[in-house]
Design an enzyme around this catalytic site. Structure first.
Site, PDB file in Angstrom:
ATOM      1  N   ILE A 161      -9.380  49.459  -7.956  1.00 51.71           N
ATOM      2  CA  ILE A 161      -8.664  48.559  -7.054  1.00 51.71           C
ATOM      3  C   ILE A 161      -7.296  48.219  -7.642  1.00 51.71           C
ATOM      4  CG2 ILE A 161      -8.719  46.340  -5.861  1.00 51.71           C
ATOM      5  CD1 ILE A 161     -10.870  48.436  -5.003  1.00 51.71           C
ATOM      6  N   GLU A 365      -6.127  57.385  -1.327  1.00 51.43           N
ATOM      7  CA  GLU A 365      -5.878  57.318   0.124  1.00 51.43           C
ATOM      8  C   GLU A 365      -6.246  58.626   0.827  1.00 51.43           C
ATOM      9  OE1 GLU A 365      -2.623  55.256   1.900  1.00 51.43           O
ATOM     10  OE2 GLU A 365      -2.143  54.221   0.030  1.00 51.43           O
TER      11      GLU A 365
END
Length: 384
Positions: A161, A365
């Site tokens: 993260i 992503e």
């Protein structure tokens, strides 16, 4: 930096070219790229980005059109990556990714307060979706959020993260169970000091602020749910639809810097009694680097133009741009390292840093392999 030929294409308007020219001359604050504590340099960079009104372009103000100009985002990321490296680029884009679900869900008083502070560079935002067993497969998210009166109790682990441990607030995706798979996920706005939430840093190949989030009976008010129950997958996909193509733009910035550094290197270094630039094999590699880079740039800015033109989700175009640009950038930077020789693998050299920066971009992503699946499925789906 040298102007990119891509900036002169019809995919960009005059105000985009003016933005590029302004950013090419902007005095970006110098921050340590590999600090022991990422918090201070990230906050310094965010304040500078806010002062330059760049965060206004990724965090729409209340009452605005609530839209992001994707071509502007791409230009900013390309130039920041070229001129200032990964920390500046990541600080910029994560303010957008970490706040987009709030305004995409409709905002509200609470969201407006958080958006204003983030836009002003006063707080650091983060988006927590990925888990040890749930990356590209969002439907596999296992973190749970169980309703208990006016609260939800969250348990689970997030990993990789960005801004974990330095963020002031997170948008955290958890399973609330309205339906099976991705349709049973909801998002929550969580302050970093919430009891039951802890962060642990991870050491990435490229200097990067990020790590693990753990939720242990973390209690969050139901009023902190972002959007409707079960809407987190949609919000996540809408967020990535906006920002995924810009990953390709950042890759362009890193690769363009590698090419420029290589051109300077081969023009000033002699080998076998003549400049490296005069060797046909070197010239061939420079040509390959340039062709790959310019072709990827056209893909990126075509996809960004398609998004801004309102042509729908543009799933195929965005996936193609992300895939082609990150793969081409990896090739360009790898060639730069090769042409630099021993200096290219010396820790701390520019191309060595670029090599570490570019490698993760083919994964996050949506990994390259996932982008190929998206492209193929779009091509193969039945046409009416």
């Amino acid at each position: 930096m040298t102007p990119s030929p891509i900036w002169a294409t019809p995919f960009l308007d005059d105000h985009h070219r003016a933005l590029a020219a302004r950013l090419a001359e902007w005095s970006i604050p110098h921050v340590e790229e590999e600090p022991a504590d990422f918090g201070p340099p990230v906050r310094t960079m965010l304040r500078a980005l806010a002062d330059e009104a760049l965060l206004d372009l990724i965090i729409p103000a209340a009452g605005s059109t609530l839209a992001v100009d994707v071509r502007s985002v791409c230009l900013i990321r390309e130039i920041l990556a070229y001129r200032s490296g990964g920390l500046a680029d990541t600080a910029f884009v994560m303010q957008g990714i970490g706040t987009a679900p709030l305004w995409l869900a409709g905002g509200g008083a609470l969201a407006g307060e958080y958006l204003d502070r983030a836009r002003q560079g006063r707080t650091i935002a983060a988006f927590a979706l990925t888990e040890p067993d749930a990356g590209s497969d969002v439907a596999a998210v296992a973190t749970t959020a169980v309703r208990d009166g006016d609260d939800y109790v969250l348990n689970g682990t997030k990993t990789y993260i960005t801004n974990a441990g330095i963020a002031d607030h997170y948008v955290i995706v958890a399973r609330t169970g309205e339906a099976e798979g991705a349709r049973g996920l909801s998002a929550f706005l969580v302050d970093a000091d919430t009891p039951g939430l802890s962060a642990e840093t991870q050491d990435f190949v490229a200097a990067h602020a990020g790590g693990i989030l753990r939720m242990n009976d973390m209690r969050v008010s139901a009023s902190r749910m972002v959007g409707a129950p079960g809407s987190a997958f949609k919000l996540a996909m809408q967020t990535f639809d906006i920002f995924r193509v810009s990953v390709g733009a950042a890759a362009l910035g890193f690769a363009r810097r590698a090419l420029d550094e290589t051109v300077e290197r081969v023009g000033s270094r002699a080998m076998f009694g003549k400049p490296m630039a005069a060797i046909e094999g070197v010239q061939s590699k420079i040509a390959d680097m340039t062709v790959a880079l310019e072709g990827a740039g056209l893909q990126v800015y075509r996809a960004a133009w398609s998004k801004d033109a309102g042509l729908g989700r543009c799933t195929r175009e965005v996936s193609m741009a992300k895939l082609v640009a990150t793969e081409a950038a990896q090739e360009v930077v790898d060639t730069a390292v090769q042409l630099f020789g021993g200096a290219g693998v010396l820790r701390g050299s520019i191309v060595e840093r670029l090599y570490r920066e570019i490698r993760p971009m083919r994964i996050y992503e949506g990994a390259s392999e996932v982008q190929k699946l998206v492209i193929a499925r779009d091509i193969l789906k039945p046409r009416s």
